[in-house]
Scaffold this motif. Structure first.
Motif, mmCIF file in Angstrom:
data_model
loop_
_atom_site.group_PDB
_atom_site.id
_atom_site.type_symbol
_atom_site.label_atom_id
_atom_site.label_comp_id
_atom_site.label_asym_id
_atom_site.label_seq_id
_atom_site.Cartn_x
_atom_site.Cartn_y
_atom_site.Cartn_z
ATOM 1 N N PRO A 1 0.796 -1.231 0.000
ATOM 2 C CA PRO A 1 0.000 0.000 0.000
ATOM 3 C C PRO A 1 0.825 1.275 0.000
ATOM 4 O O PRO A 1 0.326 2.333 -0.377
ATOM 5 N N THR A 2 2.091 1.196 0.434
ATOM 6 C CA THR A 2 2.896 2.420 0.556
ATOM 7 C C THR A 2 3.906 2.585 -0.566
ATOM 8 O O THR A 2 4.774 3.454 -0.493
ATOM 9 N N SER A 3 3.801 1.762 -1.614
ATOM 10 C CA SER A 3 4.824 1.794 -2.663
ATOM 11 C C SER A 3 4.930 3.144 -3.348
ATOM 12 O O SER A 3 5.971 3.490 -3.893
ATOM 13 N N SER A 4 3.832 3.934 -3.313
ATOM 14 C CA SER A 4 3.842 5.231 -3.999
ATOM 15 C C SER A 4 3.545 6.394 -3.057
ATOM 16 O O SER A 4 3.234 7.488 -3.511
ATOM 17 N N LEU A 5 3.634 6.160 -1.748
ATOM 18 C CA LEU A 5 3.289 7.192 -0.782
ATOM 19 C C LEU A 5 4.525 7.884 -0.235
ATOM 20 O O LEU A 5 5.598 7.285 -0.140
ATOM 21 N N THR A 6 4.359 9.149 0.140
ATOM 22 C CA THR A 6 5.431 9.872 0.805
ATOM 23 C C THR A 6 5.461 9.477 2.283
ATOM 24 O O THR A 6 4.535 8.833 2.796
ATOM 25 N N GLU A 7 6.517 9.872 2.972
ATOM 26 C CA GLU A 7 6.667 9.487 4.382
ATOM 27 C C GLU A 7 5.517 9.986 5.252
ATOM 28 O O GLU A 7 4.988 9.221 6.073
ATOM 29 N N PRO A 8 5.081 11.253 5.140
ATOM 30 C CA PRO A 8 3.924 11.681 5.948
ATOM 31 C C PRO A 8 2.662 10.877 5.642
ATOM 32 O O PRO A 8 1.886 10.558 6.544
ATOM 33 N N TYR B 1 -0.754 -7.639 5.650
ATOM 34 C CA TYR B 1 -0.008 -6.517 5.081
ATOM 35 C C TYR B 1 1.176 -7.067 4.295
ATOM 36 O O TYR B 1 2.090 -7.660 4.864
ATOM 37 N N ILE B 2 1.151 -6.877 2.972
ATOM 38 C CA ILE B 2 2.213 -7.380 2.101
ATOM 39 C C ILE B 2 3.162 -6.236 1.781
ATOM 40 O O ILE B 2 2.740 -5.182 1.307
ATOM 41 N N SER B 3 4.450 -6.433 2.041
ATOM 42 C CA SER B 3 5.418 -5.366 1.789
ATOM 43 C C SER B 3 6.805 -5.952 1.612
ATOM 44 O O SER B 3 7.135 -6.991 2.192
ATOM 45 N N HIS B 4 7.627 -5.264 0.806
ATOM 46 C CA HIS B 4 9.040 -5.608 0.682
ATOM 47 C C HIS B 4 9.909 -4.710 1.537
ATOM 48 O O HIS B 4 11.131 -4.857 1.554
ATOM 49 N N LYS B 5 9.299 -3.750 2.238
ATOM 50 C CA LYS B 5 10.062 -2.770 3.001
ATOM 51 C C LYS B 5 10.257 -3.249 4.435
ATOM 52 O O LYS B 5 9.297 -3.357 5.201
ATOM 53 N N LEU C 1 21.268 8.637 -17.672
ATOM 54 C CA LEU C 1 20.169 7.739 -17.315
ATOM 55 C C LEU C 1 19.351 8.388 -16.201
ATOM 56 O O LEU C 1 19.866 8.653 -15.110
ATOM 57 N N LEU C 2 18.085 8.659 -16.475
ATOM 58 C CA LEU C 2 17.187 9.298 -15.525
ATOM 59 C C LEU C 2 16.343 8.202 -14.871
ATOM 60 O O LEU C 2 15.529 7.562 -15.538
ATOM 61 N N LEU C 3 16.532 7.975 -13.582
ATOM 62 C CA LEU C 3 15.845 6.892 -12.877
ATOM 63 C C LEU C 3 14.884 7.480 -11.847
ATOM 64 O O LEU C 3 15.303 8.095 -10.874
ATOM 65 N N ASP C 4 13.595 7.256 -12.046
ATOM 66 C CA ASP C 4 12.559 7.739 -11.139
ATOM 67 C C ASP C 4 12.001 6.542 -10.369
ATOM 68 O O ASP C 4 11.235 5.750 -10.909
ATOM 69 N N GLU C 5 12.393 6.407 -9.117
ATOM 70 C CA GLU C 5 11.969 5.300 -8.243
ATOM 71 C C GLU C 5 12.272 3.932 -8.876
ATOM 72 O O GLU C 5 11.367 3.118 -9.107
ATOM 73 N N PRO C 6 13.536 3.617 -9.151
ATOM 74 C CA PRO C 6 13.857 2.353 -9.827
ATOM 75 C C PRO C 6 13.602 1.107 -8.976
ATOM 76 O O PRO C 6 13.520 0.012 -9.524
ATOM 77 N N THR C 7 13.498 1.246 -7.632
ATOM 78 C CA THR C 7 13.291 0.065 -6.786
ATOM 79 C C THR C 7 11.918 0.050 -6.140
ATOM 80 O O THR C 7 11.709 -0.640 -5.153
ATOM 81 N N ARG C 8 10.968 0.800 -6.684
ATOM 82 C CA ARG C 8 9.620 0.843 -6.108
ATOM 83 C C ARG C 8 8.914 -0.494 -6.296
ATOM 84 O O ARG C 8 8.844 -1.030 -7.391
ATOM 85 N N GLY C 9 8.388 -1.045 -5.201
ATOM 86 C CA GLY C 9 7.545 -2.231 -5.276
ATOM 87 C C GLY C 9 8.253 -3.506 -5.672
ATOM 88 O O GLY C 9 7.627 -4.414 -6.216
ATOM 89 N N ILE C 10 9.565 -3.619 -5.392
ATOM 90 C CA ILE C 10 10.283 -4.857 -5.705
ATOM 91 C C ILE C 10 10.967 -5.378 -4.450
ATOM 92 O O ILE C 10 11.206 -4.629 -3.501
ATOM 93 N N ASP C 11 11.281 -6.672 -4.436
ATOM 94 C CA ASP C 11 11.801 -7.290 -3.218
ATOM 95 C C ASP C 11 13.260 -6.909 -2.977
ATOM 96 O O ASP C 11 13.946 -6.381 -3.858
ATOM 97 N N ILE C 12 13.736 -7.206 -1.782
ATOM 98 C CA ILE C 12 15.051 -6.744 -1.355
ATOM 99 C C ILE C 12 16.175 -7.362 -2.178
ATOM 100 O O ILE C 12 17.216 -6.732 -2.407
ATOM 101 N N GLY C 13 15.959 -8.606 -2.661
ATOM 102 C CA GLY C 13 16.983 -9.221 -3.502
ATOM 103 C C GLY C 13 17.125 -8.513 -4.835
ATOM 104 O O GLY C 13 18.236 -8.241 -5.294
#
Length: 328
Positions: free
Chosen positions: A32-39, A60-64, A289-301
């Motif tokens: 649920p927080t893959s696209s949310l800011t910290e606040p 609650y499913i999360s990779h964080k 190379l312009l990278l906008d959130e390259p690790t959003r919503g992916i697992d730690i590996g």
């Protein structure tokens, strides 16, 4: 306004509100927080604490990692569709959790940083981007900076700060509406379209791979070669054998886990989809190379693998502008 007119973080908040409106006894939240800011994340966690106090059960499913330990009472790990284990969050140390998730020990999350002290690759002066929704205040106003050859330059800011619009403007998404002085390797640039940006050695990985990064119904092979198709279409005819060789090389180089390259890219996991997008852009031979959130919503590996690839690219002299909500 239509929901599609809002940034992805607002769309995510609308999805969460819709789920909460059911007043369900059990709620499943998938990243649920893959696209949310910290606040926004903290507000969600406050809502979750309230739901728990009312007796609502939450999956609650999360990779964080920080989120899991922040709100979970018990942790269950699945890997490659198989159950690995369950343990109380208080009794499951982080190294053991990571080992469960990726199936191996990980000595370091972030590869050793290179110096990135080369010549100036990108110079931006007085760069301004109008608000995409038509508001009078520009999304980006009079921004100036430099980025060096072989350097990763991080760009910070909350949702709405203009970071994504900055990268889109440099890539030519807004055409001549984006104004300012931009030079690449000392030569002035007028980037009025993404196609022109690609030809000048610029590539953009957007923050929403499923909408603007991939053609989900197309095969992995066709997605990998999509941005560099002229290389595989001499005389306007597609050379299938050459295209397939390219895809095979990138599967091995990026570690894309798939049974066949002919399957549609939508069947892959989030991490493997992101590798396909990165392979697509690396095939264009970018200098920037312009990278906008390259690790959003992916697992730690997969995150660790992408971090390692970024270091490899900077060692080859590629300059990276990086937007990420992962503060470490």
């Amino acid at each position: 306004r239509n929901a599609g007119d809002f940034p992805i973080s607002v769309q995510q908040s609308i999805e969460i509100a819709k789920a909460l409106a059911f007043q369900a006894q059990v709620i499943v939240m998938d990243e649920p927080t893959s696209s949310l800011t910290e606040p926004e994340v903290e507000r969600l966690f406050t809502v979750i604490d309230g739901l728990k106090a009312q007796g609502c059960g939450i999956i609650y499913i999360s990779h964080k990692m920080e989120e899991i330990y922040r709100i979970a009472d018990r942790i269950t790990v699945l890997r490659d569709g198989r159950y690995i284990g369950t343990e109380s969050a208080a009794l499951l140390p982080r190294p053991k959790l990571i080992h469960w998730m990726v199936g191996r020990e990980m000595e370091e999350q972030f590869p050793h940083a290179s110096s990135g002290g080369g010549d100036i690759r990108l110079s931006v002066a007085g760069f301004t981007v109008p608000d995409p929704s038509g508001l009078p205040k520009p999304a980006v106003e009079q921004i100036s900076f430099e980025a060096r050859k072989g350097e990763i330059l991080g760009i910070g800011g909350l949702q709405g700060s203009g970071a994504s619009e900055l990268l889109n403007g440099l890539f030519g998404v807004y055409g001549p509406a984006a104004r300012g002085k931009v030079t690449l390797d000392g030569l002035p640039m007028r980037i009025h379209s993404p196609g022109r940006a690609i030809r000048q050695g610029i590539a953009l990985l957007t923050n929403d791979r499923k909408t603007t990064g991939l053609v989900l119904e197309m095969s992995i092979t066709h997605n990998i070669t999509l941005a560099s198709l002229p290389q595989y279409s001499p005389g306007g005819w597609l050379n299938n054998a050459r295209e397939q060789r390219c895809a095979e090389e990138h599967r091995e180089r990026f570690g894309i886990r798939t049974a066949t390259l002919d399957q549609s890219v939508e069947t892959l996991s989030g991490g493997n989809q992101q590798k396909v997008v990165l392979a697509k852009w690396l095939q264009t031979g970018p200098r920037l190379l312009l990278l906008d959130e390259p690790t959003r919503g992916i697992d730690i590996g997969a995150k660790h693998e992408i971090y390692a690839l970024m270091r490899e690219w900077t060692q080859q002299g590629i300059t990276i502008l990086l937007i990420t909500s992962e503060m470490p």
